[in-house]
Design a protein around this motif. Structure first.
Motif, PDB file in Angstrom:
ATOM      1  N   TYR A  73       0.565  -1.443  -0.170  1.00  0.00           N
ATOM      2  CA  TYR A  73       0.103  -0.148  -0.027  1.00  0.00           C
ATOM      3  C   TYR A  73       1.079   2.078  -0.162  1.00  0.00           C
ATOM      4  O   TYR A  73       1.920   1.520   0.770  1.00  0.00           O
ATOM      5  N   LEU A  74      -0.121   2.521  -1.063  1.00  0.00           N
ATOM      6  CA  LEU A  74       0.910   3.413  -0.808  1.00  0.00           C
ATOM      7  C   LEU A  74       0.449   4.362  -0.871  1.00  0.00           C
ATOM      8  O   LEU A  74      -0.480   4.581  -0.919  1.00  0.00           O
ATOM      9  N   ASN A  75       0.012   5.411   0.770  1.00  0.00           N
ATOM     10  CA  ASN A  75      -0.797   6.319   1.023  1.00  0.00           C
ATOM     11  C   ASN A  75      -1.911   5.404   1.206  1.00  0.00           C
ATOM     12  O   ASN A  75      -3.267   6.061   1.355  1.00  0.00           O
ATOM     13  N   GLY A  76      -1.993   3.930   1.432  1.00  0.00           N
ATOM     14  CA  GLY A  76      -3.087   3.512   2.055  1.00  0.00           C
ATOM     15  C   GLY A  76      -3.736   3.198   0.417  1.00  0.00           C
ATOM     16  O   GLY A  76      -4.888   2.405   0.876  1.00  0.00           O
ATOM     17  N   GLU A  77      -3.814   3.379  -0.185  1.00  0.00           N
ATOM     18  CA  GLU A  77      -3.752   2.924  -1.543  1.00  0.00           C
ATOM     19  C   GLU A  77      -3.115   1.562  -2.157  1.00  0.00           C
ATOM     20  O   GLU A  77      -1.653   1.610  -1.780  1.00  0.00           O
ATOM     21  N   GLU A  78      -4.051   0.303  -2.240  1.00  0.00           N
ATOM     22  CA  GLU A  78      -3.155  -0.357  -3.064  1.00  0.00           C
ATOM     23  C   GLU A  78      -1.894   0.018  -4.691  1.00  0.00           C
ATOM     24  O   GLU A  78      -2.526   0.351  -5.440  1.00  0.00           O
ATOM     25  N   LEU A  79      -0.942  -0.988  -3.903  1.00  0.00           N
ATOM     26  CA  LEU A  79      -0.202  -0.722  -5.484  1.00  0.00           C
ATOM     27  C   LEU A  79      -0.180  -1.801  -6.727  1.00  0.00           C
ATOM     28  O   LEU A  79      -0.052  -3.317  -5.755  1.00  0.00           O
ATOM     29  N   PHE A  80      -0.244  -2.036  -7.982  1.00  0.00           N
ATOM     30  CA  PHE A  80      -0.199  -2.769  -8.716  1.00  0.00           C
ATOM     31  C   PHE A  80       0.909  -2.061 -10.186  1.00  0.00           C
ATOM     32  O   PHE A  80       0.605  -3.199 -11.015  1.00  0.00           O
ATOM     33  N   SER A  81       1.202  -1.423  -9.300  1.00  0.00           N
ATOM     34  CA  SER A  81       1.888  -0.334 -10.721  1.00  0.00           C
ATOM     35  C   SER A  81       2.585   0.298 -10.717  1.00  0.00           C
ATOM     36  O   SER A  81       2.683   0.836  -9.434  1.00  0.00           O
ATOM     37  N   PRO A  82       3.777   0.673 -10.697  1.00  0.00           N
ATOM     38  CA  PRO A  82       5.072   1.364 -10.877  1.00  0.00           C
ATOM     39  C   PRO A  82       4.169   3.063 -10.515  1.00  0.00           C
ATOM     40  O   PRO A  82       3.456   3.105 -10.381  1.00  0.00           O
ATOM     41  N   MET A  83       4.979   3.768  -9.523  1.00  0.00           N
ATOM     42  CA  MET A  83       3.992   4.789  -8.927  1.00  0.00           C
ATOM     43  C   MET A  83       4.875   5.639  -7.898  1.00  0.00           C
ATOM     44  O   MET A  83       6.282   5.717  -8.051  1.00  0.00           O
ATOM     45  N   PRO A  84       4.888   7.477  -8.546  1.00  0.00           N
ATOM     46  CA  PRO A  84       6.109   8.245  -8.054  1.00  0.00           C
ATOM     47  C   PRO A  84       6.114   8.339  -6.472  1.00  0.00           C
ATOM     48  O   PRO A  84       4.853   7.951  -5.699  1.00  0.00           O
ATOM     49  N   LEU A  85       7.120   8.259  -6.152  1.00  0.00           N
ATOM     50  CA  LEU A  85       7.201   8.575  -4.750  1.00  0.00           C
ATOM     51  C   LEU A  85       8.250   9.396  -4.087  1.00  0.00           C
ATOM     52  O   LEU A  85       8.627  10.111  -5.294  1.00  0.00           O
ATOM     53  N   LYS A  86       6.684   9.880  -3.200  1.00  0.00           N
ATOM     54  CA  LYS A  86       7.655  11.765  -2.370  1.00  0.00           C
ATOM     55  C   LYS A  86       7.557  11.850  -1.803  1.00  0.00           C
ATOM     56  O   LYS A  86       7.196  10.880  -0.332  1.00  0.00           O
ATOM     57  N   ALA A  87       7.915  13.234  -0.799  1.00  0.00           N
ATOM     58  CA  ALA A  87       8.217  12.757   0.763  1.00  0.00           C
ATOM     59  C   ALA A  87       7.191  12.880   1.377  1.00  0.00           C
ATOM     60  O   ALA A  87       6.368  13.768   1.366  1.00  0.00           O
ATOM     61  N   TYR A  88       8.243  11.251   2.652  1.00  0.00           N
ATOM     62  CA  TYR A  88       7.345  12.220   3.459  1.00  0.00           C
ATOM     63  C   TYR A  88       6.306  10.706   3.541  1.00  0.00           C
ATOM     64  O   TYR A  88       5.060  10.453   3.488  1.00  0.00           O
ATOM     65  N   ASP A  89       6.077  10.137   1.668  1.00  0.00           N
ATOM     66  CA  ASP A  89       5.103   9.056   1.674  1.00  0.00           C
ATOM     67  C   ASP A  89       4.927   7.911   2.791  1.00  0.00           C
ATOM     68  O   ASP A  89       6.614   7.464   3.074  1.00  0.00           O
ATOM     69  N   LEU A  90       4.097   7.810   2.736  1.00  0.00           N
ATOM     70  CA  LEU A  90       3.431   5.894   3.466  1.00  0.00           C
ATOM     71  C   LEU A  90       4.166   4.885   3.143  1.00  0.00           C
ATOM     72  O   LEU A  90       2.859   4.748   2.113  1.00  0.00           O
ATOM     73  N   ILE A  91       4.532   4.040   3.058  1.00  0.00           N
ATOM     74  CA  ILE A  91       4.794   2.477   2.784  1.00  0.00           C
ATOM     75  C   ILE A  91       4.340   1.357   3.595  1.00  0.00           C
ATOM     76  O   ILE A  91       4.634   1.639   5.090  1.00  0.00           O
ATOM     77  N   ASP A  92       3.117   0.290   3.256  1.00  0.00           N
ATOM     78  CA  ASP A  92       2.406  -0.411   4.145  1.00  0.00           C
ATOM     79  C   ASP A  92       2.216  -1.700   3.519  1.00  0.00           C
ATOM     80  O   ASP A  92       1.793  -1.371   2.436  1.00  0.00           O
ATOM     81  N   PHE A  93       3.526  -2.327   4.533  1.00  0.00           N
ATOM     82  CA  PHE A  93       3.215  -3.488   3.567  1.00  0.00           C
ATOM     83  C   PHE A  93       3.102  -4.928   5.252  1.00  0.00           C
ATOM     84  O   PHE A  93       3.705  -4.492   6.175  1.00  0.00           O
ATOM     85  N   GLY A  94       2.422  -5.746   4.889  1.00  0.00           N
ATOM     86  CA  GLY A  94       2.301  -6.443   6.229  1.00  0.00           C
ATOM     87  C   GLY A  94       2.620  -5.479   7.601  1.00  0.00           C
ATOM     88  O   GLY A  94       1.257  -5.122   7.781  1.00  0.00           O
ATOM     89  N   GLN A  95       2.771  -5.763   8.680  1.00  0.00           N
ATOM     90  CA  GLN A  95       2.741  -5.044  10.166  1.00  0.00           C
ATOM     91  C   GLN A  95       3.530  -3.822   9.994  1.00  0.00           C
ATOM     92  O   GLN A  95       4.214  -4.021  10.959  1.00  0.00           O
ATOM     93  N   THR A  96       4.923  -3.765   8.786  1.00  0.00           N
ATOM     94  CA  THR A  96       5.383  -2.280   9.113  1.00  0.00           C
ATOM     95  C   THR A  96       4.800  -1.462   8.007  1.00  0.00           C
ATOM     96  O   THR A  96       4.724  -1.307   6.982  1.00  0.00           O
ATOM     97  N   LYS A  97       5.124  -0.391   8.661  1.00  0.00           N
ATOM     98  CA  LYS A  97       4.807   0.973   7.896  1.00  0.00           C
ATOM     99  C   LYS A  97       6.228   2.042   7.903  1.00  0.00           C
ATOM    100  O   LYS A  97       7.027   1.581   8.994  1.00  0.00           O
ATOM    101  N   LEU A  98       6.511   2.555   6.718  1.00  0.00           N
ATOM    102  CA  LEU A  98       8.035   2.716   6.474  1.00  0.00           C
ATOM    103  C   LEU A  98       7.607   4.213   5.837  1.00  0.00           C
ATOM    104  O   LEU A  98       6.471   4.531   4.885  1.00  0.00           O
ATOM    105  N   LEU A  99       8.312   5.105   6.194  1.00  0.00           N
ATOM    106  CA  LEU A  99       8.069   6.431   6.210  1.00  0.00           C
ATOM    107  C   LEU A  99       9.089   7.122   5.004  1.00  0.00           C
ATOM    108  O   LEU A  99      10.478   6.755   5.641  1.00  0.00           O
ATOM    109  N   PHE A 100       9.183   7.341   4.352  1.00  0.00           N
ATOM    110  CA  PHE A 100      10.824   8.060   3.079  1.00  0.00           C
ATOM    111  C   PHE A 100      10.544   9.097   3.257  1.00  0.00           C
ATOM    112  O   PHE A 100       9.507  10.138   2.750  1.00  0.00           O
ATOM    113  N   VAL A 101      12.359   9.304   2.919  1.00  0.00           N
ATOM    114  CA  VAL A 101      12.620  10.681   3.273  1.00  0.00           C
ATOM    115  C   VAL A 101      13.830  11.059   2.537  1.00  0.00           C
ATOM    116  O   VAL A 101      14.530   9.931   2.101  1.00  0.00           O
TER     117      VAL A 101
END
Length: 268
Positions: free
Chosen positions: A219-247
């Motif tokens: 998930y990228l910012n709570g939305e399912e990801l099925f194709s490449p998407m641009p990643l911007k500052a402080y976007d939230l990547i969510d998979f499994g039990q882990t959430k990663l903040l992009f800087v």
């Protein structure tokens, strides 16, 4: 003179013999009047009594020892019979040598085996060859002579909360395996390899989040990801039990320069 018959049926001449000569000599004669053979007896026998017929008697053995079943030979005194369960006892003081796997040749005294040399990991920032790294060298590393940092991921939720991960130029594979560029441990809901990928293009100075081959959805910012998407500052990547903040590090305000300083921008 005529012959007379004795009491036993013998005919004899009384002028010649005062008594029956046949009875004295134990002879037997054929009495025609009787029509049978009379047995020879030494004692007076009633001629009218029937002669008993008995079964033949077995021949007596020569020795007085009765004949019995064959007797087994008695073993000598002190003889111990050998049975299937008995085993040969080893002599006193004998210690059997255990049969083990073939032993290896022992090295000479004082010999110390040398450990196999461990591969030396190159220090961060220095370029490595393709053979040493086991993967394709990124373009930025090839052109700049080192593998520059272009951003970070920070775990804000999950088993690795508070841990940071370095993002470098090119493709960054994410998974639990140590062979991944970004290794996230402690979360079994993340695939071992290629759960997701982050790319940075130095030519376009742009980040993208790419779905991998993981079982669980990214998930990228709570939305399912099925194709490449641009990643911007402080976007939230969510998979499994882990959430990663992009800087990001590289962007509008900073770009790495190459050796000549004419391709990559610098801080403004």
């Amino acid at each position: 003179m005529a012959q007379i018959e004795c009491g036993r049926g013998h005919l004899y001449d009384p002028d010649k013999y005062p008594t029956c000569p046949y009875c004295k000599t134990n002879q037997q004669i054929t009495v025609a009047a009787a029509g049978r053979t009379a047995p020879v007896r030494t004692t007076a026998v009633n001629p009218t009594a029937p002669v008993p017929v008995t079964a033949p008697q077995p021949t007596a053995p020569l020795s007085r020892t009765p004949v019995t079943a064959p007797q087994k030979t008695q073993p000598p005194k002190g003889y111990t019979p050998v049975t299937e369960d008995s085993r040969t006892q080893p002599p006193r003081g004998y210690a059997p040598t255990p049969v083990t796997a073939p032993s290896k040749t022992m090295p000479p005294r004082g010999y110390a085996p040398q450990p196999a040399p461990e591969p030396t990991a190159p220090p961060r920032g220095l370029g490595v060859s393709v053979a040493q790294a086991g993967k394709t060298v990124a373009m930025m590393q090839q052109e700049m002579g080192f593998d520059p940092v272009v951003g970070w991921l920070v775990c804000v939720e999950g088993p690795s909360r508070g841990k940071s991960y370095t993002v470098r130029g090119g493709i960054n594979a994410i998974g639990r395996s140590e062979r991944m560029d970004i290794t996230v441990t402690g979360d079994m809901t993340i695939s071992a390899e290629n759960h997701a990928r982050i790319s940075y293009s130095d030519r376009n100075n742009r980040f993208n989040l790419i779905p991998g081959e993981g079982r669980n959805i990214v998930y990228l910012n709570g939305e399912e990801l099925f194709s490449p998407m641009p990643l911007k500052a402080y976007d939230l990547i969510d998979f499994g039990q882990t959430k990663l903040l992009f800087v990001p590090l590289c962007g509008e305000r900073f770009r790495w320069e190459d050796k000549e300083g004419d391709r990559h921008g610098s801080a403004t």
